[in-house]
Design a protein around this motif. Structure first.
Motif, PDB file in Angstrom:
ATOM      1  N   GLU A  89      21.948 -40.300   1.346  1.00  0.00           N
ATOM      2  CA  GLU A  89      21.858 -39.618  -0.240  1.00  0.00           C
ATOM      3  C   GLU A  89      22.779 -38.675  -0.039  1.00  0.00           C
ATOM      4  O   GLU A  89      22.934 -37.455   0.475  1.00  0.00           O
ATOM      5  N   PRO A  90      23.902 -39.336  -0.586  1.00  0.00           N
ATOM      6  CA  PRO A  90      25.029 -39.226  -1.066  1.00  0.00           C
ATOM      7  C   PRO A  90      24.449 -37.549  -2.381  1.00  0.00           C
ATOM      8  O   PRO A  90      23.486 -37.970  -2.955  1.00  0.00           O
ATOM      9  N   GLY A  91      25.641 -36.319  -2.172  1.00  0.00           N
ATOM     10  CA  GLY A  91      24.486 -35.413  -3.024  1.00  0.00           C
ATOM     11  C   GLY A  91      26.582 -34.506  -2.816  1.00  0.00           C
ATOM     12  O   GLY A  91      27.124 -34.619  -2.284  1.00  0.00           O
ATOM     13  N   LEU A  92      26.313 -33.376  -3.640  1.00  0.00           N
ATOM     14  CA  LEU A  92      27.156 -32.364  -3.926  1.00  0.00           C
ATOM     15  C   LEU A  92      26.212 -30.609  -3.577  1.00  0.00           C
ATOM     16  O   LEU A  92      25.663 -30.514  -4.718  1.00  0.00           O
ATOM     17  N   PHE A  93      26.850 -30.398  -2.481  1.00  0.00           N
ATOM     18  CA  PHE A  93      26.008 -29.473  -2.011  1.00  0.00           C
ATOM     19  C   PHE A  93      27.584 -28.210  -2.688  1.00  0.00           C
ATOM     20  O   PHE A  93      28.633 -27.778  -1.812  1.00  0.00           O
ATOM     21  N   ILE A  94      27.093 -26.978  -2.730  1.00  0.00           N
ATOM     22  CA  ILE A  94      27.271 -25.770  -3.034  1.00  0.00           C
ATOM     23  C   ILE A  94      27.368 -24.048  -2.973  1.00  0.00           C
ATOM     24  O   ILE A  94      25.932 -23.747  -2.989  1.00  0.00           O
ATOM     25  N   THR A  95      27.639 -24.432  -1.914  1.00  0.00           N
ATOM     26  CA  THR A  95      27.592 -22.917  -1.526  1.00  0.00           C
ATOM     27  C   THR A  95      28.794 -22.284  -0.898  1.00  0.00           C
ATOM     28  O   THR A  95      29.816 -21.886  -1.191  1.00  0.00           O
ATOM     29  N   SER A  96      28.158 -20.637  -0.665  1.00  0.00           N
ATOM     30  CA  SER A  96      29.222 -19.425   0.061  1.00  0.00           C
ATOM     31  C   SER A  96      28.867 -18.704   0.962  1.00  0.00           C
ATOM     32  O   SER A  96      27.492 -19.019   0.935  1.00  0.00           O
TER      33      SER A  96
ATOM     34  N   VAL B 216      12.423 -36.937   9.570  1.00  0.00           N
ATOM     35  CA  VAL B 216      13.711 -37.852   9.523  1.00  0.00           C
ATOM     36  C   VAL B 216      15.294 -36.778  10.210  1.00  0.00           C
ATOM     37  O   VAL B 216      15.038 -35.624  10.101  1.00  0.00           O
ATOM     38  N   GLY B 217      15.753 -37.889  10.005  1.00  0.00           N
ATOM     39  CA  GLY B 217      17.065 -37.674  10.925  1.00  0.00           C
ATOM     40  C   GLY B 217      18.171 -38.419  10.972  1.00  0.00           C
ATOM     41  O   GLY B 217      18.340 -39.512  10.638  1.00  0.00           O
ATOM     42  N   GLY B 218      19.252 -37.662  11.284  1.00  0.00           N
ATOM     43  CA  GLY B 218      20.719 -39.149  11.456  1.00  0.00           C
ATOM     44  C   GLY B 218      21.582 -37.693  11.580  1.00  0.00           C
ATOM     45  O   GLY B 218      21.644 -36.822  11.315  1.00  0.00           O
ATOM     46  N   PHE B 219      22.955 -38.538  10.685  1.00  0.00           N
ATOM     47  CA  PHE B 219      24.100 -38.325  10.514  1.00  0.00           C
ATOM     48  C   PHE B 219      24.482 -38.445   9.440  1.00  0.00           C
ATOM     49  O   PHE B 219      24.129 -38.757   8.264  1.00  0.00           O
ATOM     50  N   SER B 220      25.264 -37.487   9.391  1.00  0.00           N
ATOM     51  CA  SER B 220      26.135 -37.279   7.785  1.00  0.00           C
ATOM     52  C   SER B 220      27.485 -36.489   7.895  1.00  0.00           C
ATOM     53  O   SER B 220      28.094 -36.237   9.364  1.00  0.00           O
ATOM     54  N   THR B 221      28.007 -36.935   7.262  1.00  0.00           N
ATOM     55  CA  THR B 221      29.841 -35.907   7.147  1.00  0.00           C
ATOM     56  C   THR B 221      30.229 -35.703   6.167  1.00  0.00           C
ATOM     57  O   THR B 221      29.118 -36.261   4.347  1.00  0.00           O
TER      58      THR B 221
ATOM     59  N   THR C 268      32.501 -26.257  -1.308  1.00  0.00           N
ATOM     60  CA  THR C 268      31.679 -27.577  -2.604  1.00  0.00           C
ATOM     61  C   THR C 268      31.796 -29.208  -1.964  1.00  0.00           C
ATOM     62  O   THR C 268      32.695 -29.526  -1.429  1.00  0.00           O
ATOM     63  N   TYR C 269      30.411 -28.826  -0.999  1.00  0.00           N
ATOM     64  CA  TYR C 269      30.481 -30.709  -0.173  1.00  0.00           C
ATOM     65  C   TYR C 269      30.721 -31.574  -0.896  1.00  0.00           C
ATOM     66  O   TYR C 269      29.155 -31.861  -1.786  1.00  0.00           O
ATOM     67  N   ILE C 270      30.942 -32.817  -0.530  1.00  0.00           N
ATOM     68  CA  ILE C 270      30.118 -34.066  -1.345  1.00  0.00           C
ATOM     69  C   ILE C 270      30.114 -34.872   0.110  1.00  0.00           C
ATOM     70  O   ILE C 270      30.692 -35.075   1.054  1.00  0.00           O
ATOM     71  N   HIS C 271      28.928 -34.220   0.224  1.00  0.00           N
ATOM     72  CA  HIS C 271      27.788 -34.739   1.739  1.00  0.00           C
ATOM     73  C   HIS C 271      27.011 -36.278   1.559  1.00  0.00           C
ATOM     74  O   HIS C 271      26.363 -36.407   0.308  1.00  0.00           O
ATOM     75  N   VAL C 272      27.076 -36.671   2.402  1.00  0.00           N
ATOM     76  CA  VAL C 272      26.907 -38.655   2.378  1.00  0.00           C
ATOM     77  C   VAL C 272      26.298 -38.861   3.825  1.00  0.00           C
ATOM     78  O   VAL C 272      27.144 -38.389   5.075  1.00  0.00           O
ATOM     79  N   PRO C 273      25.270 -38.609   4.015  1.00  0.00           N
ATOM     80  CA  PRO C 273      24.273 -38.824   5.350  1.00  0.00           C
ATOM     81  C   PRO C 273      23.389 -40.084   5.365  1.00  0.00           C
ATOM     82  O   PRO C 273      22.853 -40.096   3.940  1.00  0.00           O
ATOM     83  N   LEU C 274      23.199 -40.159   5.961  1.00  0.00           N
ATOM     84  CA  LEU C 274      22.612 -41.542   6.813  1.00  0.00           C
ATOM     85  C   LEU C 274      21.261 -40.787   7.373  1.00  0.00           C
ATOM     86  O   LEU C 274      21.554 -41.261   8.815  1.00  0.00           O
ATOM     87  N   LEU C 275      20.318 -41.348   6.905  1.00  0.00           N
ATOM     88  CA  LEU C 275      19.200 -41.382   7.394  1.00  0.00           C
ATOM     89  C   LEU C 275      17.852 -42.031   8.058  1.00  0.00           C
ATOM     90  O   LEU C 275      17.813 -43.045   6.826  1.00  0.00           O
ATOM     91  N   LEU C 276      17.067 -42.139   8.923  1.00  0.00           N
ATOM     92  CA  LEU C 276      16.183 -42.729   9.693  1.00  0.00           C
ATOM     93  C   LEU C 276      14.739 -41.782   9.214  1.00  0.00           C
ATOM     94  O   LEU C 276      14.934 -40.997   9.279  1.00  0.00           O
ATOM     95  N   LYS C 277      13.691 -42.002   7.636  1.00  0.00           N
ATOM     96  CA  LYS C 277      12.764 -41.778   8.304  1.00  0.00           C
ATOM     97  C   LYS C 277      11.172 -42.215   8.359  1.00  0.00           C
ATOM     98  O   LYS C 277      11.513 -44.270   8.705  1.00  0.00           O
ATOM     99  N   VAL C 278      10.286 -41.234   9.434  1.00  0.00           N
ATOM    100  CA  VAL C 278       9.235 -41.837   9.718  1.00  0.00           C
ATOM    101  C   VAL C 278       8.244 -41.316   9.798  1.00  0.00           C
ATOM    102  O   VAL C 278       7.668 -39.539   9.984  1.00  0.00           O
ATOM    103  N   SER C 279       7.313 -42.285   9.263  1.00  0.00           N
ATOM    104  CA  SER C 279       6.618 -42.152   8.397  1.00  0.00           C
ATOM    105  C   SER C 279       4.931 -42.193   9.537  1.00  0.00           C
ATOM    106  O   SER C 279       5.326 -43.157  10.124  1.00  0.00           O
ATOM    107  N   THR C 280       4.378 -41.882   8.582  1.00  0.00           N
ATOM    108  CA  THR C 280       2.560 -41.319   9.483  1.00  0.00           C
ATOM    109  C   THR C 280       2.152 -42.079   8.429  1.00  0.00           C
ATOM    110  O   THR C 280       2.357 -42.728   7.431  1.00  0.00           O
ATOM    111  N   LYS C 281       0.611 -42.591   8.921  1.00  0.00           N
ATOM    112  CA  LYS C 281       0.113 -43.959   8.018  1.00  0.00           C
ATOM    113  C   LYS C 281      -0.675 -42.932   6.702  1.00  0.00           C
ATOM    114  O   LYS C 281      -0.485 -41.925   6.777  1.00  0.00           O
TER     115      LYS C 281
END
Length: 246
Positions: free
Chosen positions: A98-105, A155-160, A132-145
């Protein structure tokens, strides 16, 4: 007149969406231009919009003066936008990028006790930290039926993240009004959400916490700096609320 039309449009969309979500028959959503359901495709794409609240978690030096107050961080709402690449493993597991742009202060507020024995101005007590982050997470999504047209998940994982506003290499420090943070950061993320199946797309609201793994503070040149000498580590923590469309 335009407000009346907007209200009618909203009620029509809400009624249509509600009818799709709460009908007993499962919706076979089709985001594939009429070529059939995309729910079981190996690869799926989408995008997300959302908002965030970032904070800092401070750990202090062991020699930390007990008379000093904790540093207070004032959080301001931020904005998120990004893309989604989803790899289907099976009916319950997905791997997501989920690469994205995150802007905050954020505003870092110091107590006057940090400046005992030195002269200071009121402006020295506050440091604004724009990120201003270029945020790139790699996540494992675990769904129910899937239950009718709902499918909860965790969902959980790591990001840079690459912080384009870090000032890490700036030769000026807090003595010149520059609060510096590292450019490259690593996090772990945990969250939950629910997939809502509609005819033309899948809509997913989710909430996720992000927790920094590395110290992000760049120390001042002066080892006795009132802004940085009492801090052992400063790590980001935050909350995202994203709305995903697939």
């Amino acid at each position: 007149m335009k407000y009346f039309l907007a209200l009618i449009s909203f009620l029509f969309i809400f009624q249509t969406t509600e009818a799709q979500l709460f009908k007993k028959e499962k919706v076979t959503y089709d985001a594939n231009q009429g070529r059939g359901s995309t729910d079981n495709d190996l690869l799926r794409w989408g995008y997300y919009l959302g908002f965030s609240h970032y904070d800092y978690n401070f750990d202090y030096e062991f020699s930390y003066n007990i008379d000093l107050r904790d540093i207070y961080v004032k959080r301001n709402p931020g904005f998120n936008v990004g893309l989604i690449g989803n790899l289907r493993i099976n009916s319950f597991l997905d791997l997501r990028l989920e690469p994205g742009l995150f802007i905050t202060s954020r505003e870092v507020h110091y107590s006057a006790s940090y400046f005992q024995g030195t002269s200071f101005n009121d402006s020295d007590l506050v440091r604004e930290v724009k990120s201003t982050y270029i945020h790139v997470p790699l996540l494992l999504k675990v769904s129910t039926k899937r239950i009718n047209n709902f499918k909860p998940f965790i969902v959980g994982g790591f990001s840079t993240a690459l912080n384009l506003s870090s000032n890490e290499k700036n030769p000026n420090d807090n003595s010149n009004g520059q609060f510096r943070t590292t450019k490259n950061n690593v996090f772990y993320e945990l969250g939950f959400g629910i997939d809502l199946y509609l005819y033309n797309f899948k809509f997913t609201p989710s909430i996720r916490g992000v927790f920094g793994l590395n110290d992000e503070l760049v120390r001042d040149k002066d080892p006795n700096s009132p802004w940085t000498s009492n801090i052992h580590s400063m790590k980001t923590r935050g909350v995202f609320v994203n709305f995903t469309f697939q």
